[in-house]
Design an enzyme around this catalytic site. Structure first.
Site, mmCIF file in Angstrom:
data_model
loop_
_atom_site.group_PDB
_atom_site.id
_atom_site.type_symbol
_atom_site.label_atom_id
_atom_site.label_comp_id
_atom_site.label_asym_id
_atom_site.label_seq_id
_atom_site.Cartn_x
_atom_site.Cartn_y
_atom_site.Cartn_z
ATOM 1 N N TYR A 202 -7.077 -28.335 69.950
ATOM 2 C CA TYR A 202 -6.242 -28.933 70.420
ATOM 3 C C TYR A 202 -6.421 -30.289 70.757
ATOM 4 O O TYR A 202 -7.446 -30.332 71.276
ATOM 5 C CB TYR A 202 -5.552 -28.563 71.715
ATOM 6 C CG TYR A 202 -4.886 -26.922 71.548
ATOM 7 C CD1 TYR A 202 -3.552 -26.717 71.258
ATOM 8 C CD2 TYR A 202 -5.637 -25.934 71.382
ATOM 9 C CE1 TYR A 202 -2.959 -25.646 71.193
ATOM 10 C CE2 TYR A 202 -5.240 -24.548 71.157
ATOM 11 C CZ TYR A 202 -3.582 -24.451 71.339
ATOM 12 O OH TYR A 202 -2.995 -23.159 70.974
ATOM 13 N N PRO A 294 5.880 -24.771 71.554
ATOM 14 C CA PRO A 294 4.648 -24.118 70.777
ATOM 15 C C PRO A 294 3.221 -24.343 71.447
ATOM 16 O O PRO A 294 2.589 -23.453 70.918
ATOM 17 C CB PRO A 294 4.980 -24.299 69.275
ATOM 18 C CG PRO A 294 5.692 -25.650 69.329
ATOM 19 C CD PRO A 294 6.346 -25.863 70.404
ATOM 20 N N TYR A 386 -3.659 -18.513 78.547
ATOM 21 C CA TYR A 386 -3.790 -18.632 77.087
ATOM 22 C C TYR A 386 -3.799 -17.165 76.638
ATOM 23 O O TYR A 386 -3.249 -16.744 75.684
ATOM 24 C CB TYR A 386 -4.806 -19.487 76.513
ATOM 25 C CG TYR A 386 -4.797 -19.842 75.040
ATOM 26 C CD1 TYR A 386 -4.058 -20.764 74.957
ATOM 27 C CD2 TYR A 386 -5.367 -19.034 74.222
ATOM 28 C CE1 TYR A 386 -3.648 -21.178 73.475
ATOM 29 C CE2 TYR A 386 -5.086 -19.423 72.899
ATOM 30 C CZ TYR A 386 -4.560 -20.370 72.473
ATOM 31 O OH TYR A 386 -4.401 -21.041 71.212
HETATM 32 P P1 RFL Z 1 13.857 -15.523 65.527
HETATM 33 O O1 RFL Z 1 12.499 -15.402 64.904
HETATM 34 O O2 RFL Z 1 14.436 -16.819 65.851
HETATM 35 O O3 RFL Z 1 14.764 -14.571 64.879
HETATM 36 C C1 RFL Z 1 16.184 -14.117 65.314
HETATM 37 C C2 RFL Z 1 16.824 -13.746 64.103
HETATM 38 O O4 RFL Z 1 18.324 -13.790 64.449
HETATM 39 C C3 RFL Z 1 19.030 -14.072 63.268
HETATM 40 N N1 RFL Z 1 20.206 -14.574 63.736
HETATM 41 C C4 RFL Z 1 21.224 -13.893 63.602
HETATM 42 N N2 RFL Z 1 21.807 -12.758 63.197
HETATM 43 C C5 RFL Z 1 22.983 -12.214 63.283
HETATM 44 N N3 RFL Z 1 23.896 -13.000 63.553
HETATM 45 C C6 RFL Z 1 23.867 -14.039 64.342
HETATM 46 N N4 RFL Z 1 24.771 -14.777 64.969
HETATM 47 C C7 RFL Z 1 22.517 -14.745 64.281
HETATM 48 N N5 RFL Z 1 21.922 -15.745 64.700
HETATM 49 C C8 RFL Z 1 20.638 -15.780 64.438
HETATM 50 C C9 RFL Z 1 18.140 -15.117 62.572
HETATM 51 O O5 RFL Z 1 18.455 -15.302 61.238
HETATM 52 C C10 RFL Z 1 16.760 -14.532 62.885
HETATM 53 O O6 RFL Z 1 16.529 -13.909 61.724
HETATM 54 O O7 RFL Z 1 13.615 -15.038 67.362
HETATM 55 P P2 RFL Z 1 12.608 -13.726 67.742
HETATM 56 O O8 RFL Z 1 12.732 -12.551 67.181
HETATM 57 O O9 RFL Z 1 13.176 -13.850 69.180
HETATM 58 O O10 RFL Z 1 11.116 -14.339 67.599
HETATM 59 C C11 RFL Z 1 10.728 -15.464 68.147
HETATM 60 C C12 RFL Z 1 9.610 -16.227 67.336
HETATM 61 O O11 RFL Z 1 10.317 -16.499 66.164
HETATM 62 C C13 RFL Z 1 9.529 -17.617 68.217
HETATM 63 O O12 RFL Z 1 9.230 -17.463 69.472
HETATM 64 C C14 RFL Z 1 8.123 -18.126 67.598
HETATM 65 O O13 RFL Z 1 8.087 -18.381 66.150
HETATM 66 C C15 RFL Z 1 7.694 -19.427 68.452
HETATM 67 N N6 RFL Z 1 6.307 -19.821 67.961
HETATM 68 C C16 RFL Z 1 5.101 -19.208 68.153
HETATM 69 N N7 RFL Z 1 5.060 -18.288 68.983
HETATM 70 C C17 RFL Z 1 3.985 -17.531 69.295
HETATM 71 O O14 RFL Z 1 3.756 -16.679 70.004
HETATM 72 N N8 RFL Z 1 2.763 -18.335 68.911
HETATM 73 C C18 RFL Z 1 2.720 -19.216 68.067
HETATM 74 O O15 RFL Z 1 1.548 -19.848 67.870
HETATM 75 C C19 RFL Z 1 3.814 -20.101 67.738
HETATM 76 N N9 RFL Z 1 3.988 -21.200 67.168
HETATM 77 C C20 RFL Z 1 6.380 -21.213 67.220
HETATM 78 C C21 RFL Z 1 5.221 -21.545 66.854
HETATM 79 C C22 RFL Z 1 7.778 -21.833 66.655
HETATM 80 C C23 RFL Z 1 7.418 -23.046 66.038
HETATM 81 N N10 RFL Z 1 8.820 -23.329 65.500
HETATM 82 C C24 RFL Z 1 9.339 -23.393 64.382
HETATM 83 C C25 RFL Z 1 9.668 -23.774 66.704
HETATM 84 C C26 RFL Z 1 5.157 -22.801 66.080
HETATM 85 C C27 RFL Z 1 6.392 -23.358 65.557
HETATM 86 C C28 RFL Z 1 6.282 -24.582 64.713
HETATM 87 C C1 PHB Z 2 0.206 -22.003 64.658
HETATM 88 O O1 PHB Z 2 -1.096 -21.608 63.880
HETATM 89 O O2 PHB Z 2 1.168 -21.928 64.067
HETATM 90 C C2 PHB Z 2 0.016 -22.339 66.216
HETATM 91 C C3 PHB Z 2 -1.079 -22.177 66.785
HETATM 92 C C4 PHB Z 2 -1.366 -22.527 68.179
HETATM 93 C C5 PHB Z 2 -0.177 -23.031 68.811
HETATM 94 C C6 PHB Z 2 0.855 -23.120 68.180
HETATM 95 C C7 PHB Z 2 0.707 -22.779 66.763
HETATM 96 O O3 PHB Z 2 -0.430 -23.395 70.144
#
Ligand code: RFL
Ligand code: PHB
Length: 393
Positions: A202, A294, A386
């Site tokens: 980071y 994130p 963390y």
């Molecule tokens: P999701 O993954 O958004 O899935 C929701 C699903 O619901 C569908 N949906 C519907 N289906 C039916 N009817 C509707 N009206 C609907 N509306 C939506 C969608 O198509 C989708 O398939 O939520 P869920 O399952 O709660 O999972 C959450 C995670 O995806 C999210 O919190 C993480 O990706 C966040 N995140 C990270 N989390 C970590 O724990 N560690 C990480 O390293 C991390 N890095 C990140 C991240 C999120 C990022 N972005 C893109 C915001 C890095 C990034 C860049």
């Molecule tokens: C990732 O690998 O996508 C990632 C790792 C650490 C973070 C957020 C995203 O804090």
């Protein structure tokens, strides 16, 4: 003809797909409706860091094989700022647990493969999902599939449909309280088929935040903070690499192996919580109820802990006739949610450059980082959060 099930789940992201997987193992039937196509869900590049509690839960429910073979276990992460040396934060030493790099995309593949093996009911491309009678004993939902309206009746409905989903809207404004903080920047993320750094790094820099992460020994994931008004067309690969290596500073920057990006996207950063996470027989889990920036790598891990609490509640209800976990779900889940919301907000505020930030604010951030480097107590506090707070029993 209505479909009848015990638990109707909206959304087949990590939260919805994991919940149906765990319920199936306990002999509790569920049906999942997902708005997008299977390929679309699998194509989303998102999280990459799993807390150890997440790793252990996935192992326990039979989803550990590929994760253990391909995931990279870390004991430490690194922080750099002001062109100084690297602060190695020993998560294992301070918190007693490690964490794992394993892409959400891979976990999602594992979940869908497990669903295929058990012949799970997941309706992809389900449009116009609406929930009805959630305060009754037999709530139901409707959706459109291939132009036909379908109906599912259930004992419970669980909204796992992410931040933009339909389920949260079914809770009346008089019941739902929401808390929102939007940050004045986004993250530009890229994937590249280049060897990553050994540890996650980071970076706090006067030009903005940067992060070096990984998916596997041949696939790197990097991020830089950017203005929300930027589009990916503003960011050639050359510009990205130059900005990333500058922000990672003179010690770490030169170690980055550059190459063509294979994915590039910009995500806004926000903190959001909706309370309560239950209304009648409708439950919310994962991003449907809360979003974190994130920076702390918490979003996916919170989705998993919600699913843990909720699946334990359904098992106690159906197998033992005991409702105390279901009745306590919202309060218990929200305690963990607010812990991660606070940590993610703190780390975001510490490491990013804010547009209206004064020189004073910048120096105060640097002083806090210097304090972190000099105090084992501060390091222990950060490491504990963390690594992830424990699940409540
Ligand atoms: P999701 O993954 O958004 O899935 C929701 C699903 O619901 C569908 N949906 C519907 N289906 C039916 N009817 C509707 N009206 C609907 N509306 C939506 C969608 O198509 C989708 O398939 O939520 P869920 O399952 O709660 O999972 C959450 C995670 O995806 C999210 O919190 C993480 O990706 C966040 N995140 C990270 N989390 C970590 O724990 N560690 C990480 O390293 C991390 N890095 C990140 C991240 C999120 C990022 N972005 C893109 C915001 C890095 C990034 C860049
Ligand atoms: C990732 O690998 O996508 C990632 C790792 C650490 C973070 C957020 C995203 O804090």
């Amino acid at each position: 003809m209505a479909i009848s099930t015990r638990v109707a789940i909206i959304g087949a992201g990590p939260a919805g797909a994991l919940l149906s997987h765990i319920l199936d193992r306990a002999g509790i039937d569920s049906v999942v409706v997902e708005r997008s196509s299977r390929d679309h869900v699998l194509g989303r590049i998102r999280a990459g860091v799993l807390e150890w509690g997440t790793v252990e839960l996935l192992r326990e429910v039979g989803l550990g094989e590929r994760m253990d073979a391909e995931g990279h276990v870390h004991a430490v992460n690194n922080i750099v700022w002001s062109g100084r040396g690297v602060l190695t934060l020993d998560i294992e030493q301070h918190a007693g647990s490690r964490f794992m790099s394993y892409g959400q995309t891979n976990l999602q593949e594992d979940l869908y493969e497990a669903a295929d093996r058990r012949g799970a009911a997941i309706h992809f491309e389900a449009a116009d999902v609406e929930v009805h009678d959630v305060t009754s004993d037999r709530p139901w939902l409707t959706f459109t599939s291939d132009g036909e309206q379908e109906r599912i009746e259930a004992d419970y409905i669980v909204g796992c449909d992410g931040f933009h989903g339909a389920s949260r809207q079914a809770i009346p404004d008089t019941v739902l309280r929401t808390y929102l903080k939007e940050y004045p920047f986004g993250w530009l993320g890229i994937l590249s088929e280049t060897p990553p750094l050994e540890h996650i790094v980071y970076a706090h820099h006067e030009r903005g935040f940067a992060l070096a992460s990984q998916r596997n020994p041949r696939l790197s994931r990097y991020y830089v903070q950017c203005p929300l008004t930027d589009s990916i067309d503003d960011w050639s690969d050359d510009r990205f690499w130059s900005e990333l290596t500058t922000r990672l500073g003179p010690v770490v920057g030169p170690s980055i192996v550059t190459g063509p990006s294979i994915e590039k996207s910009i995500a806004p950063l926000r903190s959001f919580v909706a309370e309560p996470m239950r209304h009648g027989n409708l439950f919310l889990a994962g991003d449907a109820a809360h979003i974190v920036p994130p920076t702390g790598a918490k979003g996916l891990n919170l989705a998993v802990s919600d699913v843990f609490y909720l699946s334990r509640g359904f098992q106690a209800h159906y197998l033992d006739g005991d409702d105390h976990y279901l009745d306590g779900y919202s309060d218990m889940a929200l305690r963990r949610v607010w812990g991660s919301v606070r940590f993610s907000w703190w780390l975001t505020t510490l490491l990013h450059r804010f547009p209206d930030q004064t020189d004073f604010d910048l120096r105060a951030q640097e002083a806090e980082l210097d304090y972190l480097a000099s105090s084992t107590h501060a390091q222990a506090a950060m490491a504990e959060q963390y690594a992830g707070l424990p699940f409540e029993s």
